[in-house]
Structure formats: C-alpha cells, structure tokens
Write a protein that holds these residues in place. Structure first.
Motif, PDB file in Angstrom:
ATOM      1  N   GLY A  18       0.876  -1.149   0.057  1.00  0.00           N
ATOM      2  CA  GLY A  18      -0.117   0.078  -0.054  1.00  0.00           C
ATOM      3  C   GLY A  18       0.795   1.289   0.194  1.00  0.00           C
ATOM      4  O   GLY A  18       2.198   1.171   0.250  1.00  0.00           O
ATOM      5  N   PRO A  19       0.127   2.212  -0.165  1.00  0.00           N
ATOM      6  CA  PRO A  19       1.080   3.742  -0.364  1.00  0.00           C
ATOM      7  C   PRO A  19       1.719   3.910   0.955  1.00  0.00           C
ATOM      8  O   PRO A  19       2.871   4.753   0.850  1.00  0.00           O
ATOM      9  CB  PRO A  19      -0.268   4.919  -0.486  1.00  0.00           C
ATOM     10  N   MET A  20       1.300   3.635   2.413  1.00  0.00           N
ATOM     11  CA  MET A  20       1.892   3.886   3.360  1.00  0.00           C
ATOM     12  C   MET A  20       3.344   3.039   3.521  1.00  0.00           C
ATOM     13  O   MET A  20       4.293   3.513   3.988  1.00  0.00           O
ATOM     14  CB  MET A  20       1.186   3.640   4.486  1.00  0.00           C
ATOM     15  N   GLN A  21       3.223   1.940   2.788  1.00  0.00           N
ATOM     16  CA  GLN A  21       4.338   1.073   2.890  1.00  0.00           C
ATOM     17  C   GLN A  21       5.447   1.853   1.928  1.00  0.00           C
ATOM     18  O   GLN A  21       6.816   2.031   2.326  1.00  0.00           O
ATOM     19  CB  GLN A  21       4.331  -0.202   2.428  1.00  0.00           C
ATOM     20  N   PHE A  22       5.128   2.148   0.853  1.00  0.00           N
ATOM     21  CA  PHE A  22       6.095   2.827  -0.077  1.00  0.00           C
ATOM     22  C   PHE A  22       6.459   4.058   0.541  1.00  0.00           C
ATOM     23  O   PHE A  22       7.883   4.411   0.327  1.00  0.00           O
ATOM     24  CB  PHE A  22       5.138   3.252  -1.463  1.00  0.00           C
ATOM     25  N   GLN A  23       5.816   4.837   1.143  1.00  0.00           N
ATOM     26  CA  GLN A  23       6.018   6.130   1.717  1.00  0.00           C
ATOM     27  C   GLN A  23       7.163   5.828   2.627  1.00  0.00           C
ATOM     28  O   GLN A  23       8.190   6.497   2.756  1.00  0.00           O
ATOM     29  CB  GLN A  23       4.835   6.748   2.520  1.00  0.00           C
ATOM     30  N   ALA A  24       6.776   5.063   3.716  1.00  0.00           N
ATOM     31  CA  ALA A  24       7.914   4.480   4.647  1.00  0.00           C
ATOM     32  C   ALA A  24       9.267   4.083   4.019  1.00  0.00           C
ATOM     33  O   ALA A  24      10.419   4.579   4.510  1.00  0.00           O
ATOM     34  CB  ALA A  24       7.594   3.589   5.581  1.00  0.00           C
ATOM     35  N   TRP A  25       9.394   3.267   3.235  1.00  0.00           N
ATOM     36  CA  TRP A  25      10.231   2.798   2.529  1.00  0.00           C
ATOM     37  C   TRP A  25      11.238   3.915   1.717  1.00  0.00           C
ATOM     38  O   TRP A  25      12.277   4.019   1.530  1.00  0.00           O
ATOM     39  CB  TRP A  25      10.323   1.835   1.677  1.00  0.00           C
ATOM     40  N   ALA A  26      10.460   4.699   1.066  1.00  0.00           N
ATOM     41  CA  ALA A  26      11.128   5.894   0.169  1.00  0.00           C
ATOM     42  C   ALA A  26      11.849   6.824   1.344  1.00  0.00           C
ATOM     43  O   ALA A  26      12.985   7.353   1.046  1.00  0.00           O
ATOM     44  CB  ALA A  26      10.368   6.631  -0.559  1.00  0.00           C
ATOM     45  N   GLU A  27      10.846   6.970   2.449  1.00  0.00           N
ATOM     46  CA  GLU A  27      11.706   7.857   3.319  1.00  0.00           C
ATOM     47  C   GLU A  27      12.739   7.372   3.908  1.00  0.00           C
ATOM     48  O   GLU A  27      13.628   8.174   4.357  1.00  0.00           O
ATOM     49  CB  GLU A  27      10.412   8.429   4.557  1.00  0.00           C
ATOM     50  N   ALA A  28      12.886   6.302   4.293  1.00  0.00           N
ATOM     51  CA  ALA A  28      14.149   5.603   4.984  1.00  0.00           C
ATOM     52  C   ALA A  28      15.374   5.727   3.818  1.00  0.00           C
ATOM     53  O   ALA A  28      16.448   5.823   4.195  1.00  0.00           O
ATOM     54  CB  ALA A  28      13.904   4.304   5.145  1.00  0.00           C
ATOM     55  N   ALA A  29      15.002   5.621   2.449  1.00  0.00           N
ATOM     56  CA  ALA A  29      16.097   5.587   1.448  1.00  0.00           C
ATOM     57  C   ALA A  29      16.663   6.928   1.363  1.00  0.00           C
ATOM     58  O   ALA A  29      17.834   7.329   0.996  1.00  0.00           O
ATOM     59  CB  ALA A  29      15.494   5.291   0.237  1.00  0.00           C
ATOM     60  N   LEU A  30      15.802   8.070   1.455  1.00  0.00           N
ATOM     61  CA  LEU A  30      16.130   9.510   1.435  1.00  0.00           C
ATOM     62  C   LEU A  30      16.368  10.215   2.778  1.00  0.00           C
ATOM     63  O   LEU A  30      17.009  11.093   2.836  1.00  0.00           O
ATOM     64  CB  LEU A  30      14.768  10.313   1.038  1.00  0.00           C
ATOM     65  N   ASN A  31      16.303   9.489   3.871  1.00  0.00           N
ATOM     66  CA  ASN A  31      16.642   9.993   5.305  1.00  0.00           C
ATOM     67  C   ASN A  31      18.201  10.344   5.242  1.00  0.00           C
ATOM     68  O   ASN A  31      19.058   9.448   5.059  1.00  0.00           O
ATOM     69  CB  ASN A  31      16.400   9.071   6.361  1.00  0.00           C
TER      70      ASN A  31
END
Length: 158
Positions: A18-31
């Motif tokens: 779902g979108p929330m999972q994609f959001q969390a994964w992308a934020e971790a990669a960009l952190n």
C-alpha cells in the motif's frame, strides 16, 4: 524528511504494498540525503515495463524497476519545480516472480526494489564493482533499518 509521494497502480494484485509502505520505504532511503522530495511510483504490468525498458534501455523485456530522475529542461531558468526527484516504474509480475525464484518474502523484495530505485534517482549506480559495493551497502543498511534482511545474502554465500 518531507516526502510527497504519488503511487499510480496500473495493475491490481494482492501482493502490491500500500501507499503507506511505499512512503515509509522511500523516506528511509532518502533519510539524511534529502530534506524534501516529490516522487511518483508507478506500478505496472509486463507490457508497459517491456515497452519502457525497450525505449529507454534498449532491452526488449520487462524489468523489475526503472528509475527516471527528473531533469530541469535547459530552457527553464528559475526553479519552479522545486523538489521533484523523479519517477519509479515497478513491474508487479516481475517483482513477484523474482521474489518466488529467490525464496524471498514478497514484501521484502518490494521494499528492496523501491529502495534500489530511489538510490538510482539520487545518483547511485552499480555499473562498476566499486559503485555496486557502495550502492548494495546502502541498500542493506536501509533495508535492515526497516526490519528486512540483507537481500544479497544468498548471492554472497555462493
């Protein structure tokens, strides 16, 4: 990290996160790499992936993830686009097939493909051994921070 994420689902499959999972994964990669970003993740089927892979990479087959970094056109003199990072195109059937073939949990492989694609958008690559080592190290670090195991572990054991 302030991420504006748009998820476009062109195909339907129960295994797509779902979108929330994609959001969390992308934020971790960009952190720690960007403070703000805008990103589009498009989930496609085999035909669209094959067409894009053929057009942009010269390979007439579908692929797991394609990264399209945003580039400001030369005619634009100011920066009206702000934080546009780019687009990721992820092929759901390829991701599912790879996860099964590699005996990896489907969710872990989705997370890996998203992180891998985001790192490409940030300019990381794996065309040389040194680049691959750096990029894979970042992927492992990010995925472990999300609770996923090293996606390259089985390759290292060979």
């Amino acid at each position: 990290m302030n991420l504006l994420l748009e998820v476009q689902r062109v195909v339907e499959d129960d295994g797509i996160p779902g979108p929330m999972q994609f959001q969390a994964w992308a934020e971790a990669a960009l952190n720690g790499r960007l403070e703000q970003a805008e990103l589009v993740v498009r989930i496609v089927g085999l035909e669209e992936s094959r067409q894009l892979n053929h057009e942009y990479r010269g390979q007439d087959k579908p692929t797991n993830v394609l990264s399209f970094p945003f580039e400001v056109p030369e005619v634009v003199t100011d920066d009206p686009v702000g934080d546009l990072l780019g687009d990721l195109v992820i092929c759901a059937p390829v991701v599912a097939d790879e996860a099964a073939a590699q005996n990896k949990p489907l969710e872990a492989h989705w997370a890996h493909m998203l992180v891998h694609g985001v790192l490409h958008l940030l300019g990381f690559d794996h065309t040389t051994d040194a680049e691959a080592e750096q990029m894979e190290g970042l992927e492992v670090e990010i995925l472990e921070s999300l609770g996923f195991s090293d996606p390259y572990q089985s390759e290292r054991e060979l």
